[in-house]
Write a protein that holds these residues in place. Structure first.
Motif, PDB file in Angstrom:
ATOM      1  N   VAL A 173       8.000   8.211   3.499  1.00  0.00           N
ATOM      2  CA  VAL A 173       7.636   6.954   2.825  1.00  0.00           C
ATOM      3  C   VAL A 173       8.218   5.769   3.595  1.00  0.00           C
ATOM      4  O   VAL A 173       9.423   5.717   3.861  1.00  0.00           O
ATOM      5  N   LEU A 174       7.360   4.818   3.946  1.00  0.00           N
ATOM      6  CA  LEU A 174       7.805   3.591   4.615  1.00  0.00           C
ATOM      7  C   LEU A 174       7.903   2.472   3.580  1.00  0.00           C
ATOM      8  O   LEU A 174       6.903   2.111   2.953  1.00  0.00           O
ATOM      9  N   VAL A 175       9.112   1.941   3.382  1.00  0.00           N
ATOM     10  CA  VAL A 175       9.306   0.844   2.428  1.00  0.00           C
ATOM     11  C   VAL A 175       9.509  -0.446   3.219  1.00  0.00           C
ATOM     12  O   VAL A 175      10.483  -0.595   3.965  1.00  0.00           O
ATOM     13  N   VAL A 196      12.827   8.666   3.698  1.00  0.00           N
ATOM     14  CA  VAL A 196      12.563   7.239   3.531  1.00  0.00           C
ATOM     15  C   VAL A 196      12.856   6.444   4.807  1.00  0.00           C
ATOM     16  O   VAL A 196      13.915   6.598   5.419  1.00  0.00           O
ATOM     17  N   PHE A 197      11.898   5.601   5.176  1.00  0.00           N
ATOM     18  CA  PHE A 197      11.995   4.720   6.341  1.00  0.00           C
ATOM     19  C   PHE A 197      11.955   3.292   5.814  1.00  0.00           C
ATOM     20  O   PHE A 197      11.134   2.988   4.942  1.00  0.00           O
ATOM     21  N   VAL A 198      12.840   2.440   6.316  1.00  0.00           N
ATOM     22  CA  VAL A 198      12.906   1.088   5.757  1.00  0.00           C
ATOM     23  C   VAL A 198      12.789   0.014   6.840  1.00  0.00           C
ATOM     24  O   VAL A 198      13.202   0.218   7.990  1.00  0.00           O
ATOM     25  N   SER A 199      12.224  -1.118   6.410  1.00  0.00           N
ATOM     26  CA  SER A 199      12.089  -2.260   7.317  1.00  0.00           C
ATOM     27  C   SER A 199      12.401  -3.528   6.533  1.00  0.00           C
ATOM     28  O   SER A 199      12.064  -3.637   5.354  1.00  0.00           O
ATOM     29  N   TYR A 228       2.929   7.870   8.356  1.00  0.00           N
ATOM     30  CA  TYR A 228       3.695   8.146   7.133  1.00  0.00           C
ATOM     31  C   TYR A 228       2.716   8.632   6.069  1.00  0.00           C
ATOM     32  O   TYR A 228       1.520   8.362   6.152  1.00  0.00           O
ATOM     33  N   ASP A 229       3.253   9.335   5.078  1.00  0.00           N
ATOM     34  CA  ASP A 229       2.383   9.716   3.953  1.00  0.00           C
ATOM     35  C   ASP A 229       2.088   8.492   3.095  1.00  0.00           C
ATOM     36  O   ASP A 229       0.963   8.287   2.650  1.00  0.00           O
ATOM     37  N   ILE A 230       3.152   7.695   2.866  1.00  0.00           N
ATOM     38  CA  ILE A 230       3.025   6.590   1.906  1.00  0.00           C
ATOM     39  C   ILE A 230       3.611   5.304   2.497  1.00  0.00           C
ATOM     40  O   ILE A 230       4.690   5.321   3.092  1.00  0.00           O
ATOM     41  N   PHE A 231       2.894   4.213   2.282  1.00  0.00           N
ATOM     42  CA  PHE A 231       3.393   2.891   2.651  1.00  0.00           C
ATOM     43  C   PHE A 231       3.661   2.131   1.353  1.00  0.00           C
ATOM     44  O   PHE A 231       2.773   2.004   0.509  1.00  0.00           O
ATOM     45  N   ALA A 232       4.899   1.637   1.197  1.00  0.00           N
ATOM     46  CA  ALA A 232       5.258   0.876  -0.007  1.00  0.00           C
ATOM     47  C   ALA A 232       5.582  -0.565   0.382  1.00  0.00           C
ATOM     48  O   ALA A 232       6.719  -0.886   0.755  1.00  0.00           O
ATOM     49  N   PRO A 233       4.587  -1.466   0.326  1.00  0.00           N
ATOM     50  CA  PRO A 233       4.880  -2.874   0.642  1.00  0.00           C
ATOM     51  C   PRO A 233       5.681  -3.517  -0.484  1.00  0.00           C
ATOM     52  O   PRO A 233       5.193  -3.636  -1.606  1.00  0.00           O
ATOM     53  N   CYS A 234       6.906  -3.915  -0.199  1.00  0.00           N
ATOM     54  CA  CYS A 234       7.771  -4.544  -1.215  1.00  0.00           C
ATOM     55  C   CYS A 234       8.311  -5.866  -0.696  1.00  0.00           C
ATOM     56  O   CYS A 234       9.438  -6.254  -1.020  1.00  0.00           O
ATOM     57  N   ALA A 235       7.524  -6.544   0.131  1.00  0.00           N
ATOM     58  CA  ALA A 235       7.991  -7.818   0.686  1.00  0.00           C
ATOM     59  C   ALA A 235       6.961  -8.906   0.419  1.00  0.00           C
ATOM     60  O   ALA A 235       7.150  -9.743  -0.466  1.00  0.00           O
ATOM     61  N   LEU A 236       5.868  -8.848   1.158  1.00  0.00           N
ATOM     62  CA  LEU A 236       4.928  -9.970   1.194  1.00  0.00           C
ATOM     63  C   LEU A 236       3.544  -9.609   0.707  1.00  0.00           C
ATOM     64  O   LEU A 236       3.153  -8.436   0.774  1.00  0.00           O
ATOM     65  N   LYS A 251      -1.614   7.866   4.082  1.00  0.00           N
ATOM     66  CA  LYS A 251      -2.561   8.471   3.131  1.00  0.00           C
ATOM     67  C   LYS A 251      -2.634   7.615   1.855  1.00  0.00           C
ATOM     68  O   LYS A 251      -3.649   7.574   1.177  1.00  0.00           O
ATOM     69  N   ILE A 252      -1.481   6.984   1.547  1.00  0.00           N
ATOM     70  CA  ILE A 252      -1.360   6.262   0.265  1.00  0.00           C
ATOM     71  C   ILE A 252      -0.688   4.906   0.500  1.00  0.00           C
ATOM     72  O   ILE A 252       0.247   4.824   1.310  1.00  0.00           O
ATOM     73  N   ILE A 253      -1.140   3.889  -0.248  1.00  0.00           N
ATOM     74  CA  ILE A 253      -0.408   2.613  -0.274  1.00  0.00           C
ATOM     75  C   ILE A 253      -0.055   2.314  -1.731  1.00  0.00           C
ATOM     76  O   ILE A 253      -0.944   2.285  -2.599  1.00  0.00           O
TER      77      ILE A 253
END
Ligand code: NAD
Length: 353
Positions: A173-175, A196-199, A228-236, A251-253
Motif C-alpha cells: 500500500v502506497l500512502v 506500507v510505503f509512504v511519501s 503497488y496493490d493499493i494507492f491511498a492519496p491522503c494529501a492533495l 489495482k485499487i485507489i
C-alpha cells in the motif's frame, strides 16, 4: 457563469457574505441543500488570491458536503464556510467570536466544524457565541482517526471486490501524505500486516511515521515508479489526472483526500485501466460521521460502529456501478441524489400540526 445561474443549475439554497470591520473577519458561507437536515461543513481559512476564487471554492465544497452527508446516511445537508485571510495573521479570540455570532445568526441552518487551518482551539472560541458547532475538544475532538478508520474499511471492501478477500496482509500500500489522516491510516494498515510505503513533502512527517512504524519511505518526485496493490492519496486533490493515470501501476485507489479525480472523466479512465476506485467522499466520511454523533449525543463506540459501516456502503456502490454500467464515482452520486429525492418526497405528505 453568473452566480444565480450556477446556483439554479446545481440546486443551491443560499450564499452569504459576512464582514466584521473591527476584527477584519471576511467570509462566505454557502448552504447547498438542507433536505436531509441542517447544512454541516467545516470552516476553511485560506489566503485566497481573489474573492471569486473563494466563492468558487465554497460553492464546490458545500455541494460536496451534501453528497458526502447523504451517502453516509446522516440527517444532514451540505454547507461550508470559507474565511479569507492569512492563517498566521488573522486569528484572535475576537475574530473567532465575531464569526461565531454570524453562525448563530443563521439560526441552525448551518453547523460548523474544523477544516483546513482551523482547529479545536478556534472551535472553542466560536462555541462561546454559537451552539451550532461540532468538533469540540470536550466532545468528539480530532476527527482524523475516524476518517482514517473509514478509509481502512473502504480499503478492505475494495480488496474484497478486487481479490475476493478483504485481507490486507502482505498487500503493498502506497500512502501519499502522512499528516493527520495518513499517519493514523498507516497505523491500521501495519496492524493488519500490510507492506506500507509512504511519501510526504515534509521530512518531519516522514521521520515521525518511520520512527514508530515499519514503513518504507518512497522518495518524493518518484512515487509512481513502482507497482503497488493499493494507492491511498491522503494529501492533495486532483491527483488522478491525464498526467498521472498513465503512470499508475495499482489495482485499487482508496484514500482520504477530497476531490482526487481532477474531472469526472478520470473516473472513466481508471475503469478503462482496470483500476478500482473507491469514491473519496464515501471512504473519507468517518470524520463527519463522528461529528454528527456529537449533535445527537456523543458516544465514541457508537461513532466507531457507524464508521465501520463504510465497508458495506462501498460494496453497495461497486454493485450499483456494475448493475448500471457506470463508474463507482457516478454510482456514489446516484446514491446521494436518490436518498435526497426519496426523503424530499416523503416529506411532501400533508401532516396537521
Ligand atoms: P494534513 O495537512 O494533516 O496532512 C496532509 C499531508 O500531506 C501533510 O503531511 C503534507 O505535508 C502532505 N503533502 C502535501 N502535499 C504533498 C505531496 N504533493 N506529496 C506528498 N505529501 C504531501 O491533512 P489531513 O487532515 O491528514 O487530511 C488529508 C486529506 O484528507 C486532505 O485532502 C483532507 O481534505 C482530507 N480529509 C481529511 C479529513 C480529516 O478528518 N482530517 C476528513 C476528510 C477528508
Amino acid at each position: 457563469m453568473n452566480k444565480f445561474d450556477y446556483m439554479a443549475k446545481y440546486g443551491y439554497e443560499q450564499l452569504i457574505y459576512f464582514y466584521d470591520k473591527e476584527t477584519g473577519l471576511k467570509g462566505i458561507t454557502c448552504i447547498h441543500d438542507t433536505t436531509l437536515g441542517p447544512a454541516l461543513g467545516g470552516t476553511r481559512l485560506w489566503n485566497y488570491a481573489s474573492e471569486d476564487e473563494a466563492v468558487e471554492d465554497v460553492l464546490r465544497l458545500a455541494r460536496g458536503m451534501t453528497y458526502k452527508n447523504a451517502v453516509a446516511g446522516l440527517n444532514l445537508g451540505g454547507g461550508k464556510t470559507v474565511l479569507i485571510g492569512d492563517p498566521d495573521k488573522v486569528k484572535s479570540e475576537a475574530y473567532w467570536r465575531a464569526f461565531g455570532r454570524y453562525v448563530q445568526s443563521l439560526n441552525g441552518r448551518y453547523i460548523t466544524a474544523e477544516d483546513i487551518n482551523t482547529n479545536t482551539d478556534d472551535m472553542d472560541y466560536i462555541a462561546m457565541e454559537t451552539s451550532h458547532i461540532t468538533g469540540l475538544k470536550k466532545t468528539s475532538g480530532d476527527p482524523s482517526p475516524f476518517t482514517a478508520l473509514g478509509v481502512y474499511w473502504g480499503m478492505k471492501a475494495s480488496c474484497f471486490e478486487m481479490y475476493g478477500s478483504n485481507e490486507l496482509k502482505d498487500k503493498r500500500v502506497l500512502v501519499q501524505g502522512v499528516g493527520q489522516v495518513g499517519y493514523n491510516l498507516v497505523k491500521l494498515l501495519v496492524q493488519d500486516g500490510a507492506k506500507v510505503f509512504v511519501s510526504d513533502i515534509k521530512q518531519v512527517k516522514l521521520d515521525r511515521v518511520a520512527s514508530e512504524l515499519p514503513v518504507t519511505i518512497v522518495p518524493f518526485g518518484n512515487i509512481f515508479k513502482n507497482s503497488y496493490d493499493i494507492f491511498a492519496p491522503c494529501a492533495l486533490g486532483a491527483i488522478i489526472n491525464d498526467e498521472t493515470i498513465p503512470l499508475f501501476k495499482f489495482k485499487i485507489i482508496c484514500g482520504a483526500a477530497n476531490n482526487v479525480l481532477k474531472e469526472e472523466r478520470h473516473g472513466v479512465a481508471l475503469q478503462n485501466a482496470g483500476i478500482l476506485y473507491a469514491p473519496d467522499y464515501v471512504v473519507n466520511a468517518g470524520g463527519v460521521i463522528n461529528v454528527f454523533q456529537e449533535i445527537i449525543g456523543y458516544n465514541s463506540i457508537e461513532a466507531t460502529r457507524k464508521v465501520e459501516k463504510i465497508y458495506g456502503k462501498v460494496l453497495d456502490i461497486f454493485k450499483i456501478a456494475k448493475e448500471k454500467q457506470i463508474t463507482p464515482a457516478q454510482a456514489a452520486n446516484h446514491l446521494a441524489e436518490e436518498r435526497i429525492r426519496v426523503i424530499r418526497n416523503i416529506r411532501s405528505n400533508y401532516i396537521k400540526r
